[in-house]
Design a protein around this motif. Structure first.
Motif, mmCIF file in Angstrom:
data_model
loop_
_atom_site.group_PDB
_atom_site.id
_atom_site.type_symbol
_atom_site.label_atom_id
_atom_site.label_comp_id
_atom_site.label_asym_id
_atom_site.label_seq_id
_atom_site.Cartn_x
_atom_site.Cartn_y
_atom_site.Cartn_z
ATOM 1 N N ASN A 114 12.720 -29.167 12.827
ATOM 2 C CA ASN A 114 13.924 -29.028 13.656
ATOM 3 C C ASN A 114 14.243 -27.567 13.979
ATOM 4 N N THR A 115 13.213 -26.829 14.361
ATOM 5 C CA THR A 115 13.362 -25.406 14.683
ATOM 6 C C THR A 115 12.678 -25.103 16.014
ATOM 7 N N SER A 116 13.326 -24.287 16.840
ATOM 8 C CA SER A 116 12.759 -23.868 18.119
ATOM 9 C C SER A 116 12.170 -22.465 17.988
ATOM 10 N N TYR A 117 11.148 -22.191 18.802
ATOM 11 C CA TYR A 117 10.443 -20.914 18.721
ATOM 12 C C TYR A 117 10.243 -20.332 20.117
ATOM 13 N N GLU A 118 10.304 -18.991 20.180
ATOM 14 C CA GLU A 118 10.039 -18.287 21.420
ATOM 15 C C GLU A 118 8.925 -17.279 21.182
ATOM 16 N N LEU A 119 7.935 -17.299 22.065
ATOM 17 C CA LEU A 119 6.801 -16.377 21.985
ATOM 18 C C LEU A 119 6.929 -15.369 23.118
ATOM 19 N N LEU A 120 6.920 -14.083 22.773
ATOM 20 C CA LEU A 120 7.036 -13.004 23.759
ATOM 21 C C LEU A 120 5.787 -12.140 23.700
ATOM 22 N N ILE A 121 5.150 -11.910 24.851
ATOM 23 C CA ILE A 121 3.901 -11.157 24.900
ATOM 24 C C ILE A 121 4.010 -10.065 25.966
ATOM 25 N N ASP A 122 3.682 -8.837 25.573
ATOM 26 C CA ASP A 122 3.613 -7.708 26.507
ATOM 27 C C ASP A 122 2.177 -7.196 26.535
ATOM 28 N N VAL A 123 1.573 -7.193 27.721
ATOM 29 C CA VAL A 123 0.201 -6.708 27.895
ATOM 30 C C VAL A 123 0.123 -5.867 29.162
ATOM 31 N N ASP A 124 -0.275 -4.610 29.018
ATOM 32 C CA ASP A 124 -0.466 -3.723 30.173
ATOM 33 C C ASP A 124 0.743 -3.714 31.111
ATOM 34 N N GLY A 125 1.927 -3.648 30.536
ATOM 35 C CA GLY A 125 3.143 -3.575 31.332
ATOM 36 C C GLY A 125 3.609 -4.894 31.913
ATOM 37 N N LYS A 126 2.901 -5.986 31.614
ATOM 38 C CA LYS A 126 3.293 -7.307 32.097
ATOM 39 C C LYS A 126 3.913 -8.109 30.956
ATOM 40 N N HIS A 127 4.883 -8.943 31.290
ATOM 41 C CA HIS A 127 5.633 -9.679 30.282
ATOM 42 C C HIS A 127 5.418 -11.186 30.441
ATOM 43 N N TYR A 128 5.179 -11.843 29.321
ATOM 44 C CA TYR A 128 4.957 -13.287 29.300
ATOM 45 C C TYR A 128 5.815 -13.892 28.190
ATOM 46 N N SER A 129 6.202 -15.142 28.370
ATOM 47 C CA SER A 129 7.018 -15.798 27.341
ATOM 48 C C SER A 129 6.794 -17.298 27.380
ATOM 49 N N ALA A 130 7.130 -17.950 26.272
ATOM 50 C CA ALA A 130 7.020 -19.409 26.175
ATOM 51 C C ALA A 130 7.912 -19.895 25.047
ATOM 52 N N THR A 131 8.372 -21.111 25.145
ATOM 53 C CA THR A 131 9.182 -21.713 24.089
ATOM 54 C C THR A 131 8.583 -23.065 23.693
ATOM 55 N N SER A 132 8.782 -23.421 22.432
ATOM 56 C CA SER A 132 8.323 -24.716 21.936
ATOM 57 C C SER A 132 9.152 -25.067 20.703
ATOM 58 N N ARG A 133 9.139 -26.335 20.328
ATOM 59 C CA ARG A 133 10.004 -26.787 19.236
ATOM 60 C C ARG A 133 9.270 -27.727 18.291
ATOM 61 N N ILE A 134 9.548 -27.580 17.002
ATOM 62 C CA ILE A 134 9.021 -28.486 15.989
ATOM 63 C C ILE A 134 10.117 -29.474 15.601
ATOM 64 N N GLY A 135 9.854 -30.744 15.818
ATOM 65 C CA GLY A 135 10.810 -31.780 15.444
ATOM 66 C C GLY A 135 10.473 -32.387 14.094
ATOM 67 N N LYS A 136 10.736 -33.680 13.953
ATOM 68 C CA LYS A 136 10.486 -34.380 12.696
ATOM 69 C C LYS A 136 9.095 -34.997 12.724
ATOM 70 N N PRO A 137 8.276 -34.759 11.691
ATOM 71 C CA PRO A 137 6.907 -35.296 11.689
ATOM 72 C C PRO A 137 6.885 -36.797 11.413
ATOM 73 N N ILE A 138 5.764 -37.408 11.749
ATOM 74 C CA ILE A 138 5.507 -38.799 11.386
ATOM 75 C C ILE A 138 4.471 -38.806 10.266
ATOM 76 N N LYS A 139 4.783 -39.463 9.195
ATOM 77 C CA LYS A 139 3.972 -39.402 7.980
ATOM 78 C C LYS A 139 2.692 -40.225 8.096
ATOM 79 N N VAL A 140 1.583 -39.634 7.648
ATOM 80 C CA VAL A 140 0.327 -40.373 7.514
ATOM 81 C C VAL A 140 0.439 -41.278 6.290
ATOM 82 N N ASP A 141 0.198 -42.578 6.486
ATOM 83 C CA ASP A 141 0.336 -43.536 5.376
ATOM 84 C C ASP A 141 -0.959 -43.743 4.601
ATOM 85 N N LYS A 142 -2.095 -43.730 5.337
ATOM 86 C CA LYS A 142 -3.359 -44.048 4.667
ATOM 87 C C LYS A 142 -4.519 -43.460 5.449
ATOM 88 N N VAL A 143 -5.548 -43.007 4.726
ATOM 89 C CA VAL A 143 -6.784 -42.519 5.338
ATOM 90 C C VAL A 143 -7.960 -43.176 4.622
#
Length: 298
Positions: A114-143
């Motif tokens: 339940n946390t959001s994240y922002e990625l900020l990237i600077d390369v050669d004077g250019k700026h890039y960004s992105a956002t993404s979020r982690i919610g609640k996982p679904i549990k693996v029951d059996k393998v």
């Protein structure tokens, strides 16, 4: 009035006829100035990994496997910052190992539920960004692990295996899954345990909403699998990642999930969808994941 309506209809028919002749074509980025390719992932309870490459040499290196070309495509000395919704900010460090040019790691921020994240990237004077979020996982029951051809798993001969992964889908949600078969190994140079993606599978919960799901991973010529994994630090795990629809579409277009894969910039139609802002390609994927170790003794 009737004449105006007639003219409008003619214009609309002309537009439709024109559009029907248009074909979607790939953008051959290796013939254009360099674009930034971002491949960033942050799984629950793991540190972030961000790969940065330039499009031109990246496309060429992916075609011929030339390691010198691969290194040239890597973007070094970038300014990469990761922020979370709790107010924590970290400047990511670039790896100093030869085979990890252009790869940046977090050492402070780990994926949290339940946390959001922002990625900020600077390369050669250019700026890039992105956002993404982690919610609640679904549990693996059996393998469950199966040796399809019945050969001894200790054999050095290549063989096929199947791994059944089971879980309960959440009801009334449109869920998309990325299932990873990952090797836990030790990086002797870094003297630390790491996970390596060995196989990846993509699917949705279509027609399975709220049901028990069992997905069978078919792995052909699984020469890298064997009982030697059970020697204290080498072992295999099934990781079930819950991803959003954009990530699903992106990964489905990529088809291969290795570090060097030029399908990122040659997928049809045109280029793959991206959540990277600033005229770049790729994806920042922060997602919840649950895991279970694969037992060879079953």
């Amino acid at each position: 009035m009737k004449k105006s309506i007639y003219n409008i209809l003619l214009i609309l028919i002309s537009i439709l006829a024109f559009n029907s002749c248009i074909e979607e074509e790939d953008i051959e980025l290796n013939k254009y100035p360099d674009y930034l390719i971002v491949r960033a992932e942050l799984l629950l309870d793991e540190f972030a990994v961000v790969d940065l490459n330039y499009s031109r040499d990246f496309a060429l290196s992916s075609n011929d496997g030339n390691s010198d070309q691969i290194n040239r495509s890597a973007v070094s000395n970038a300014h990469v910052i990761l922020k979370d919704s709790n107010g924590i900010e970290e400047l990511l460090e670039e790896s100093t190992f030869p085979k990890e040019n252009g790869r940046y790691y977090s050492k402070l921020i780990k994926g949290a539920e339940n946390t959001s994240y922002e990625l900020l990237i600077d390369v050669d004077g250019k700026h890039y960004s992105a956002t993404s979020r982690i919610g609640k996982p679904i549990k693996v029951d059996k393998v469950k692990f199966r040796n399809v051809k019945g050969k001894s798993i200790d054999n050095n001969i290549t063989e096929d295996i199947e791994i059944d992964v089971s879980w309960k889908d959440r009801k009334n949600e449109k869920n998309f899954y990325l299932l990873k078969i990952r090797e836990r190994n030790i990086n002797k140079e870094k003297n630390e345990l790491i996970f390596i993606d060995r196989e990846t599978f993509l699917f949705s919960d279509l027609n399975n909403d709220g049901n028990d799901i069992k997905y069978t991973c078919e792995i052909a010529n699984a020469y890298y699998l064997g009982s030697y994994y059970n020697n204290g630090y080498r072992s295999l795990y099934a990781f079930l990642c819950l991803i959003d629809e954009q990530t699903y579409t992106y990964l489905k277009g990529v088809k291969g999930h290795g570090r060097v894969d030029n399908s990122i910039i040659t997928a049809r139609p045109g280029n793959l969808p991206t959540n990277i802002r600033g005229h770049a390609f790729g994806l920042f994927n922060a997602c919840p994941a649950s895991s279970m170790e694969i037992d060879y003794t079953q």
